[in-house]
Write a protein that holds these residues in place. Structure first.
Motif, PDB file in Angstrom:
ATOM      1  N   UNK A  50     -32.753  47.611   6.367  1.00  0.00           N
ATOM      2  CA  UNK A  50     -33.995  46.917   6.021  1.00  0.00           C
ATOM      3  C   UNK A  50     -34.908  46.820   7.241  1.00  0.00           C
ATOM      4  N   UNK A  51     -34.293  46.609   8.398  1.00  0.00           N
ATOM      5  CA  UNK A  51     -35.083  46.546   9.635  1.00  0.00           C
ATOM      6  C   UNK A  51     -35.807  47.867   9.878  1.00  0.00           C
ATOM      7  N   UNK A  52     -35.087  48.963   9.714  1.00  0.00           N
ATOM      8  CA  UNK A  52     -35.696  50.282   9.927  1.00  0.00           C
ATOM      9  C   UNK A  52     -36.836  50.520   8.936  1.00  0.00           C
ATOM     10  N   UNK A  53     -36.618  50.154   7.673  1.00  0.00           N
ATOM     11  CA  UNK A  53     -37.662  50.351   6.654  1.00  0.00           C
ATOM     12  C   UNK A  53     -38.887  49.515   6.989  1.00  0.00           C
ATOM     13  N   UNK A  54     -38.662  48.254   7.393  1.00  0.00           N
ATOM     14  CA  UNK A  54     -39.798  47.377   7.672  1.00  0.00           C
ATOM     15  C   UNK A  54     -40.576  47.854   8.894  1.00  0.00           C
ATOM     16  N   UNK A  55     -39.897  48.527   9.815  1.00  0.00           N
ATOM     17  CA  UNK A  55     -40.615  49.048  10.979  1.00  0.00           C
ATOM     18  C   UNK A  55     -41.398  50.306  10.632  1.00  0.00           C
ATOM     19  N   UNK A  56     -40.916  51.043   9.651  1.00  0.00           N
ATOM     20  CA  UNK A  56     -41.603  52.292   9.278  1.00  0.00           C
ATOM     21  C   UNK A  56     -42.811  52.017   8.402  1.00  0.00           C
ATOM     22  N   UNK A  57     -42.809  50.883   7.681  1.00  0.00           N
ATOM     23  CA  UNK A  57     -43.916  50.545   6.783  1.00  0.00           C
ATOM     24  C   UNK A  57     -45.073  49.952   7.587  1.00  0.00           C
ATOM     25  N   UNK A  58     -46.290  49.970   7.015  1.00  0.00           N
ATOM     26  CA  UNK A  58     -47.424  49.399   7.732  1.00  0.00           C
ATOM     27  C   UNK A  58     -47.341  47.871   7.796  1.00  0.00           C
ATOM     28  N   UNK A  59     -48.163  47.286   8.671  1.00  0.00           N
ATOM     29  CA  UNK A  59     -48.263  45.831   8.735  1.00  0.00           C
ATOM     30  C   UNK A  59     -47.485  45.215   9.875  1.00  0.00           C
ATOM     31  N   UNK A  60     -47.471  43.881   9.953  1.00  0.00           N
ATOM     32  CA  UNK A  60     -46.747  43.188  11.010  1.00  0.00           C
ATOM     33  C   UNK A  60     -45.268  43.561  10.983  1.00  0.00           C
ATOM     34  N   UNK A  62     -42.709  41.923  11.030  1.00  0.00           N
ATOM     35  CA  UNK A  62     -41.772  40.981  10.432  1.00  0.00           C
ATOM     36  C   UNK A  62     -41.767  41.013   8.917  1.00  0.00           C
ATOM     37  N   UNK A  63     -42.268  42.116   8.328  1.00  0.00           N
ATOM     38  CA  UNK A  63     -42.211  42.226   6.875  1.00  0.00           C
ATOM     39  C   UNK A  63     -40.763  42.359   6.382  1.00  0.00           C
ATOM     40  N   UNK A  64     -39.808  42.377   7.310  1.00  0.00           N
ATOM     41  CA  UNK A  64     -38.399  42.389   6.907  1.00  0.00           C
ATOM     42  C   UNK A  64     -38.075  41.151   6.076  1.00  0.00           C
ATOM     43  N   UNK A  65     -38.820  40.059   6.292  1.00  0.00           N
ATOM     44  CA  UNK A  65     -38.616  38.852   5.479  1.00  0.00           C
ATOM     45  C   UNK A  65     -38.855  39.163   4.002  1.00  0.00           C
ATOM     46  N   UNK A  66     -39.933  39.884   3.716  1.00  0.00           N
ATOM     47  CA  UNK A  66     -40.250  40.288   2.348  1.00  0.00           C
ATOM     48  C   UNK A  66     -39.098  41.099   1.755  1.00  0.00           C
ATOM     49  N   UNK A  67     -38.596  42.048   2.535  1.00  0.00           N
ATOM     50  CA  UNK A  67     -37.532  42.926   2.047  1.00  0.00           C
ATOM     51  C   UNK A  67     -36.240  42.167   1.780  1.00  0.00           C
ATOM     52  N   UNK A  79     -41.747  37.181  -2.897  1.00  0.00           N
ATOM     53  CA  UNK A  79     -42.895  36.274  -2.721  1.00  0.00           C
ATOM     54  C   UNK A  79     -42.456  35.011  -1.983  1.00  0.00           C
ATOM     55  N   UNK A  80     -41.324  34.438  -2.416  1.00  0.00           N
ATOM     56  CA  UNK A  80     -40.851  33.192  -1.802  1.00  0.00           C
ATOM     57  C   UNK A  80     -40.541  33.399  -0.316  1.00  0.00           C
ATOM     58  N   UNK A  81     -39.833  34.489   0.020  1.00  0.00           N
ATOM     59  CA  UNK A  81     -39.461  34.727   1.417  1.00  0.00           C
ATOM     60  C   UNK A  81     -40.697  34.965   2.281  1.00  0.00           C
ATOM     61  N   UNK A  82     -41.668  35.734   1.739  1.00  0.00           N
ATOM     62  CA  UNK A  82     -42.875  36.019   2.505  1.00  0.00           C
ATOM     63  C   UNK A  82     -43.656  34.731   2.789  1.00  0.00           C
TER      64      UNK A  82
ATOM     65  N   UNK B 112     -42.065  47.128   0.045  1.00  0.00           N
ATOM     66  CA  UNK B 112     -41.179  47.174  -1.124  1.00  0.00           C
ATOM     67  C   UNK B 112     -41.182  48.578  -1.734  1.00  0.00           C
ATOM     68  N   UNK B 113     -42.356  49.206  -1.759  1.00  0.00           N
ATOM     69  CA  UNK B 113     -42.428  50.579  -2.273  1.00  0.00           C
ATOM     70  C   UNK B 113     -41.538  51.503  -1.447  1.00  0.00           C
ATOM     71  N   UNK B 114     -41.564  51.321  -0.144  1.00  0.00           N
ATOM     72  CA  UNK B 114     -40.775  52.160   0.741  1.00  0.00           C
ATOM     73  C   UNK B 114     -39.279  51.955   0.499  1.00  0.00           C
ATOM     74  N   UNK B 115     -38.874  50.690   0.355  1.00  0.00           N
ATOM     75  CA  UNK B 115     -37.463  50.390   0.116  1.00  0.00           C
ATOM     76  C   UNK B 115     -37.012  50.958  -1.225  1.00  0.00           C
TER      77      UNK B 115
END
Lengths: 179, 200
Positions: A50-60, A62-67, A79-82, B112-115
């Motif tokens: 999840x960490x790797x995915x959140x780093x590859x995606x755009x944005x801040x 810390x979007x790992x919280x969303x994931x 939504x709740x975690x974000x 989420x799309x990426x995951x």
């Protein structure tokens, strides 16, 4: 069961939101400990992915919280975690900014600013240690991390997805070359 | 709205410039949405500066600098905090909410799309290896962040000691993060306070 998870997400992310000095990444090791070791919601391997995915995606970063929320409880969890991770710190920042903007030239303001900076740095280093211990990839992990740290200094403008793609490619090459 | 606004740098005396009528909430939202969606990894603050200060001239240099420092010293994502402060200066409370929502809503769906895309590919050993490689590469960004933080305090043994204390407490001994922070931060602020008084 589902409600328990949503309440649990709040219980994990709200406190971390309020102590994440130096950016959300500084509490990554703490979040990992809560999610993986204490609550057992994800495996260590899941967390690193999840960490790797959140780093590859755009944005801040810390979007790992969303994931994490999404993985544990679907859309509602995401939504709740974000909200739990970004809202408390944003509200705090908003309040402090309005109150202290009038004092920004004062000495105490500068002392707080300068005093908190090295604390943040120490927390980020701790996060790196936690991730390296988690990732369990042996010398290849260390090598790739060091290599990318050097490259990011030399060529800061290379797009991140390209970077991560190269890292993934090198790892595959390494494993095919010496099984 | 009839007269053109003068150059923004001239009114730096006024600390708060909220409810700036020249910036609509929808414009602010779109600017932050673009920042969030097009920013791949780190360096986002520099982009905010380029867009809000240099290109659009919404915020003065000085106001940007103080907002940036504020965002860094408080808990929370640096860029999220930064746009909260800038949004407040432009359009008050509603501006702050609009800015941070605009920044996060794009990445929320993107991540989420990426995951989902990765999850729908059948797990193979090769994919695990590739993801492991990508994760290891991502650690490099953090190492760079650490390096810059340490270099900033390089002429400052006491502050290097503070960094070391946090690393030993949190990173090595795995003590509770909040406990260590609450213990070390006051000491660190006191050191900065004494040094500031000596310089003055």
């Amino acid at each position: 069961m589902r409600d328990d998870h949503l309440v649990g997400l709040l219980a994990v992310f709200v406190p971390f939101s309020l102590i994440s000095i130096g950016g959300g990444i500084s509490v990554l090791s703490g979040i990992q400990h809560e999610i993986v070791a204490v609550r057992g919601w994800l495996t260590a391997q899941d967390f690193v992915q999840l960490f790797a995915i959140s780093r590859a995606a755009p944005g801040p970063g810390t979007m790992i919280a969303t994931l994490i929320g999404w993985q544990i409880s679907g859309w509602l969890g995401a939504v709740v975690a974000t909200l739990a991770f970004f809202l408390p710190s944003s509200l705090l920042c908003y309040g402090v900014f309005r109150l202290s903007n009038a004092h920004r030239e004062k000495a105490w303001h500068r002392a707080v600013r300068q005093g908190l900076a090295p604390v943040g740095t120490g927390l980020v280093i701790s996060s790196v240690i936690a991730i390296l211990q988690l990732s369990d990839g042996g010398p290849l992990t260390l090598l790739l991390a060091a290599l990318s740290a050097i490259v990011v200094v030399v060529a800061p403008r290379v797009p991140v997805p390209l970077y991560l793609l190269c890292g993934a490619g090198l790892a595959v090459l390494y494993h095919t070359a010496m099984p | 709205m009839a007269e053109a606004l003068p150059a923004r740098s001239s009114d730096s005396a006024s600390v708060r410039t909220d409810d700036n009528p020249s910036v609509s909430l929808s414009t602010l939202f779109l600017a932050c949405l673009k920042l969030g969606l097009l920013s791949f990894g780190g360096g986002l603050s520099g982009w905010v500066y380029q867009d809000f200060v240099v290109r659009r001239r919404w915020i003065s240099d000085e106001d940007f600098a103080s907002s940036f420092a504020m965002g860094q010293m408080l808990p929370g994502g640096n860029v999220a905090n930064l746009v909260v402060c800038l949004g407040e200066q432009l359009r008050g409370p509603l501006g702050a909410a609009t800015a941070v929502f605009g920044l996060l809503v794009g990445p929320f769906f993107a991540v989420i799309a990426m995951a989902t895309l990765i999850g729908s590919i059948p797990q193979t050993q090769l994919l695990d290896i590739a993801l492991g490689g990508a994760a290891a590469t991502a650690i490099g960004f953090l190492i760079n962040l650490c390096w810059r933080g340490v270099r900033r305090e390089s002429g400052n043994p006491a502050m290097l000691g503070i960094i070391a204390a946090v690393v030993i407490g949190v990173g090595v001994l795995k003590l509770h993060l909040l406990l260590v922070t609450l213990f070390v931060a006051p000491i660190s602020i006191a050191i900065a306070w004494r040094r500031g008084n000596k310089d003055a």
